[in-house]
Motif scaffolding. Structure first.
Motif, PDB file in Angstrom:
ATOM      1  N   VAL A 133       0.836  -1.188   0.000  1.00  0.00           N
ATOM      2  CA  VAL A 133       0.000   0.000   0.000  1.00  0.00           C
ATOM      3  C   VAL A 133       0.879   1.249   0.000  1.00  0.00           C
ATOM      4  O   VAL A 133       1.912   1.292   0.670  1.00  0.00           O
ATOM      5  CB  VAL A 133      -0.927   0.008   1.238  1.00  0.00           C
ATOM      6  CG1 VAL A 133      -1.539   1.387   1.477  1.00  0.00           C
ATOM      7  CG2 VAL A 133      -2.023  -1.034   1.079  1.00  0.00           C
ATOM      8  N   ALA A 134       0.462   2.258  -0.752  1.00  0.00           N
ATOM      9  CA  ALA A 134       1.077   3.593  -0.689  1.00  0.00           C
ATOM     10  C   ALA A 134       0.012   4.569  -0.211  1.00  0.00           C
ATOM     11  O   ALA A 134      -1.095   4.595  -0.760  1.00  0.00           O
ATOM     12  CB  ALA A 134       1.606   4.016  -2.050  1.00  0.00           C
ATOM     13  N   ARG A 135       0.352   5.344   0.817  1.00  0.00           N
ATOM     14  CA  ARG A 135      -0.576   6.352   1.343  1.00  0.00           C
ATOM     15  C   ARG A 135       0.000   7.735   1.125  1.00  0.00           C
ATOM     16  O   ARG A 135       1.150   8.004   1.481  1.00  0.00           O
ATOM     17  CB  ARG A 135      -0.816   6.136   2.847  1.00  0.00           C
ATOM     18  CG  ARG A 135      -1.907   5.138   3.119  1.00  0.00           C
ATOM     19  CD  ARG A 135      -2.225   4.981   4.587  1.00  0.00           C
ATOM     20  NE  ARG A 135      -1.894   6.102   5.434  1.00  0.00           N
ATOM     21  CZ  ARG A 135      -2.696   6.575   6.377  1.00  0.00           C
ATOM     22  NH1 ARG A 135      -3.889   6.057   6.542  1.00  0.00           N
ATOM     23  NH2 ARG A 135      -2.307   7.536   7.164  1.00  0.00           N
ATOM     24  N   VAL A 152       4.217   6.840  11.290  1.00  0.00           N
ATOM     25  CA  VAL A 152       5.223   5.808  11.012  1.00  0.00           C
ATOM     26  C   VAL A 152       5.823   5.287  12.312  1.00  0.00           C
ATOM     27  O   VAL A 152       5.954   4.075  12.520  1.00  0.00           O
ATOM     28  CB  VAL A 152       6.319   6.382  10.094  1.00  0.00           C
ATOM     29  CG1 VAL A 152       7.510   5.435  10.013  1.00  0.00           C
ATOM     30  CG2 VAL A 152       5.760   6.637   8.699  1.00  0.00           C
ATOM     31  N   ALA A 153       6.195   6.195  13.215  1.00  0.00           N
ATOM     32  CA  ALA A 153       6.769   5.772  14.498  1.00  0.00           C
ATOM     33  C   ALA A 153       5.746   5.019  15.326  1.00  0.00           C
ATOM     34  O   ALA A 153       6.082   4.034  16.013  1.00  0.00           O
ATOM     35  CB  ALA A 153       7.277   6.989  15.262  1.00  0.00           C
ATOM     36  N   SER A 172       8.316   9.130   3.532  1.00  0.00           N
ATOM     37  CA  SER A 172       8.907  10.461   3.436  1.00  0.00           C
ATOM     38  C   SER A 172       7.912  11.461   4.012  1.00  0.00           C
ATOM     39  O   SER A 172       6.819  11.619   3.455  1.00  0.00           O
ATOM     40  CB  SER A 172       9.229  10.833   1.986  1.00  0.00           C
ATOM     41  OG  SER A 172       9.679  12.185   1.910  1.00  0.00           O
ATOM     42  N   PRO A 173       8.241  12.145   5.118  1.00  0.00           N
ATOM     43  CA  PRO A 173       7.327  13.140   5.678  1.00  0.00           C
ATOM     44  C   PRO A 173       7.398  14.490   4.968  1.00  0.00           C
ATOM     45  O   PRO A 173       6.701  15.415   5.349  1.00  0.00           O
ATOM     46  CB  PRO A 173       7.792  13.258   7.129  1.00  0.00           C
ATOM     47  CG  PRO A 173       9.239  12.908   7.097  1.00  0.00           C
ATOM     48  CD  PRO A 173       9.425  11.936   5.969  1.00  0.00           C
ATOM     49  N   TYR A 183       4.732  10.469   1.568  1.00  0.00           N
ATOM     50  CA  TYR A 183       4.144   9.140   1.363  1.00  0.00           C
ATOM     51  C   TYR A 183       4.537   8.209   2.503  1.00  0.00           C
ATOM     52  O   TYR A 183       5.503   8.449   3.235  1.00  0.00           O
ATOM     53  CB  TYR A 183       4.589   8.541   0.022  1.00  0.00           C
ATOM     54  CG  TYR A 183       6.082   8.299  -0.087  1.00  0.00           C
ATOM     55  CD1 TYR A 183       6.689   7.190   0.505  1.00  0.00           C
ATOM     56  CD2 TYR A 183       6.901   9.180  -0.791  1.00  0.00           C
ATOM     57  CE1 TYR A 183       8.068   6.971   0.406  1.00  0.00           C
ATOM     58  CE2 TYR A 183       8.265   8.978  -0.890  1.00  0.00           C
ATOM     59  CZ  TYR A 183       8.844   7.864  -0.287  1.00  0.00           C
ATOM     60  OH  TYR A 183      10.199   7.670  -0.380  1.00  0.00           O
ATOM     61  N   ILE A 184       3.753   7.142   2.630  1.00  0.00           N
ATOM     62  CA  ILE A 184       4.116   5.993   3.463  1.00  0.00           C
ATOM     63  C   ILE A 184       3.862   4.746   2.632  1.00  0.00           C
ATOM     64  O   ILE A 184       2.776   4.579   2.063  1.00  0.00           O
ATOM     65  CB  ILE A 184       3.271   5.912   4.758  1.00  0.00           C
ATOM     66  CG1 ILE A 184       3.375   7.192   5.578  1.00  0.00           C
ATOM     67  CG2 ILE A 184       3.720   4.722   5.608  1.00  0.00           C
ATOM     68  CD1 ILE A 184       2.490   7.185   6.835  1.00  0.00           C
ATOM     69  N   PHE A 185       4.852   3.880   2.521  1.00  0.00           N
ATOM     70  CA  PHE A 185       4.693   2.562   1.911  1.00  0.00           C
ATOM     71  C   PHE A 185       4.544   1.551   3.034  1.00  0.00           C
ATOM     72  O   PHE A 185       5.366   1.521   3.956  1.00  0.00           O
ATOM     73  CB  PHE A 185       5.900   2.189   1.046  1.00  0.00           C
ATOM     74  CG  PHE A 185       6.144   3.128  -0.103  1.00  0.00           C
ATOM     75  CD1 PHE A 185       5.108   3.550  -0.922  1.00  0.00           C
ATOM     76  CD2 PHE A 185       7.426   3.582  -0.376  1.00  0.00           C
ATOM     77  CE1 PHE A 185       5.340   4.414  -1.987  1.00  0.00           C
ATOM     78  CE2 PHE A 185       7.672   4.446  -1.433  1.00  0.00           C
ATOM     79  CZ  PHE A 185       6.628   4.857  -2.240  1.00  0.00           C
TER      80      PHE A 185
END
Length: 596
Positions: A133-135, A152-153, A172-173, A183-185
């Motif tokens: 998933v990519a958000r 993420v943390a 990447s924030p 994004y968040i993968f």
């Protein structure tokens, strides 16, 4: 008669002239075939739309950038613009592949999976069948850097203590990367959202899932943190961009030094121009610091940006004679709240420590799958941890919004629910209503009973009337000022009337209200409650929730119906009242800048 009361009468025209409730996934009452049918229970959007509104249809590449899952009856263009996000698709595919040690040409397809209130979610499928998933956050999501870094943390921490949350592969924030977007993968959790399977679940399956949720909440809420706020990796917090809101304070380290507690990411603290304020958002070193941060933020906002406003909720404006309300009234009530906060700190420290909790535990964020024997459902994932807060237990407690059933006057809350004995004698509509009520009651009842059994400290503060009063004070004091203050003031009055029970002290409350002030406040609150009921009834008749969100396929039909109702309503009233209805019609576009 106010405009909404008139509108409610108009909306209650014979059924042939009114659309069916579009929140339902069926056009007739739910049927009962040895299991519950709950399809209408969890589809009402909140102020922000559902975080995981799944849309699995293939989209053209241009639609990857746009919100396509629904429309809004009010300010539709603005709502969609807030969610329009352009990025480099090919570079996002490449970065995703690298995050799981694959090559770019291993990516077979990238497609839109879901659209929520804050993020767009994409499903990335590799040629060997692996899915991830990519958000991507919307432009309107705030505080963007901190929200991404904190989520993420949070996921990494929860996985480290064996809670079922997705694994993060990369993130990447900031938009300073080849894809041009934050994004968040993360892991694609195999299973189904509870909202998708709930209509067909047997009663035993529902009870089992609620038991598992109580056990998972017990595990996460039993962990004590050294401070309040939100979780981060120390290196991400150190790199947080400095802005008009002032420098970010150093985080407070956990025992596991990989993580620290930093500023709270709750949207209420950062909404609109509030993000420009140099105010304390954590980390909080005490319960008192957590209690005062929200109202201190709102006071700073009102002193810098406050101006007289009509209530944002237009259905309530007639209560105030269509007159703008002064920010000084809310400033006064926030000051009253701050005067009593030293006494609002819970006396029972053993059950009031800093803990973490899912920010939006609704069925669409609960992923379930079949057990190995395929005889029952197992909770396999809890998703969407954006804006997670660490707060004192007494402030975190409560039944998740979409699992509670407090407004059911025909049921004692902790009485085991049952269907009426004369169910077979009722007509189809009446049977549908009774089955729907039974499903609401069943979910509420078993959530609380399982919390009592598996999450004792949560149950203790959940059922304590004074802790409930403390939470309402906290919530109203940190809420956004939208031109009204009556809810905070009425709750402050309740606090003064229960002062010794609330605080355990015999000294008098430092805040005093006169009898006339109390009477007028309660009269205003009752009128507001009635207005809210009228608006809810109107929305219910056309099938939309509080955010006025409508599915794409029903949008034109609903808009045409609302226009017809408005035309009929205006024809039935005199010229003076007609002008007020036109100016304050709740389903027209409105100017929002003054409320940011």
């Amino acid at each position: 008669m106010c405009s909404l009361q008139r509108a409610r009468l108009i909306f209650d025209l014979p059924a042939t002239s009114v659309l069916p409730s579009l929140r339902r996934t069926h056009s007739s009452p739910p049927t009962f075939h040895g299991h519950l049918s709950c399809s209408s229970l969890f589809a009402t959007p909140t102020r922000w739309p559902t975080r995981r509104a799944v849309s699995l249809v293939a989209h053209p590449r241009s639609d990857l950038f746009k919100y396509t899952s629904g429309r809004w009856l009010v300010n539709d263009e603005l709502r969609r613009a807030e969610r329009r996000r352009y990025f480099n698709v090919d570079e996002l595919r490449r970065l995703a592949a690298e995050s799981v040690e694959r090559k770019p040409d291993d990516v077979e397809r990238l497609e839109k999976l879901a659209e929520g209130g804050f993020n767009r979610i994409f499903l990335i499928t590799m040629r060997d069948g692996f899915r991830m998933v990519a958000r991507i956050p919307y432009p309107a999501t705030t505080p963007k850097y901190l929200a991404v870094a904190s989520e993420v943390a949070t996921l990494a921490f929860l996985r480290s203590v064996k809670l079922p949350v997705p694994e993060v592969y990369g993130y990447s924030p900031t938009p300073d990367n080849a894809a041009g977007t934050e994004y968040i993968f993360m892991q694609f959790v195999e299973g189904s959202s509870l909202s998708d399977v709930l209509p067909n679940l047997k009663e035993g399956d529902i009870i089992s899932i609620l038991r598992q949720l109580a056990q998972l909440e017990s595990k996460m809420m039993s962990m004590a943190f050294p401070a309040g706020g939100s979780l981060y990796f120390p290196e991400d917090l150190a790199k947080a961009p400095r802005s008009a809101s002032g420098p970010i304070r150093p985080g407070i380290a956990l025992e596991n030094k990989l993580f620290c507690v930093g500023p709270e990411t709750s949207l209420l603290l950062w909404y609109g121009r509030r993000a420009q304020l140099d105010v304390d958002r954590g980390p909080y070193d005490s319960s008192h610091a957590a209690l005062v941060s929200g109202p201190a933020k709102e006071l700073a906002y009102l002193r810098k940006f406050g101006r007289p406003l009509l209530p944002r909720e237009r259905a309530r404006r007639y209560i105030y004679g269509y007159e703008e309300q002064q920010p000084s009234d809310h400033i006064e009530n926030l000051g009253r709240y701050l005067d009593i906060t030293p006494s609002l700190v819970s006396r029972d420290q053993a059950r009031d420590y800093f803990c973490i909790r899912h920010p939006d535990l609704q069925p669409s964020n609960i992923i379930v799958g079949r057990s190995p024997d395929s005889k029952s459902y197992v909770v396999v994932g809890l998703i969407d941890w954006q804006h997670t807060s660490i707060l004192p237990l007494s402030l975190h407690a409560g039944i998740p919004q979409q699992l509670l059933n407090y407004d059911d006057a025909g049921w004692e809350l902790m009485t085991p629910p049952s269907l009426p004995e004369n169910l077979d004698d009722l007509n189809e509509t009446e049977q549908g209503r009774e089955k729907e009520l039974y499903c609401y009651r069943l979910i509420h009842y078993h959530y609380v009973k399982n919390t009592e059994k598996y999450n004792i400290l949560h149950y203790a503060t959940l059922t304590d009337p004074m802790d409930s009063l403390r939470r309402r004070l906290f919530g109203y004091a940190r809420a956004l000022w939208d031109g009204e203050t009556v809810e905070l003031k009425a709750t402050l009055i309740e606090a003064t009337e229960n002062w010794e029970l609330l605080t355990g002290v015999s000294s008098p409350c430092p805040v005093v209200f006169g009898p006339d002030d109390i009477r007028e406040t309660m009269k205003l609150l009752a009128a507001q409650t009635e207005a809210d009921g009228d608006l809810q009834a109107c929305r219910g008749r056309i099938g939309v929730g509080p955010e006025d969100w409508v599915s794409v396929e029903h949008y034109e039909e609903v808009m045409a119906h609302i226009e017809k109702v408005k035309k009929l309503g205006l024809a039935a009233i005199d010229e003076e009242e007609r002008a007020q209805v036109v100016a304050n019609w709740p389903f027209d576009d409105m100017e929002e800048d003054d409320y940011l």
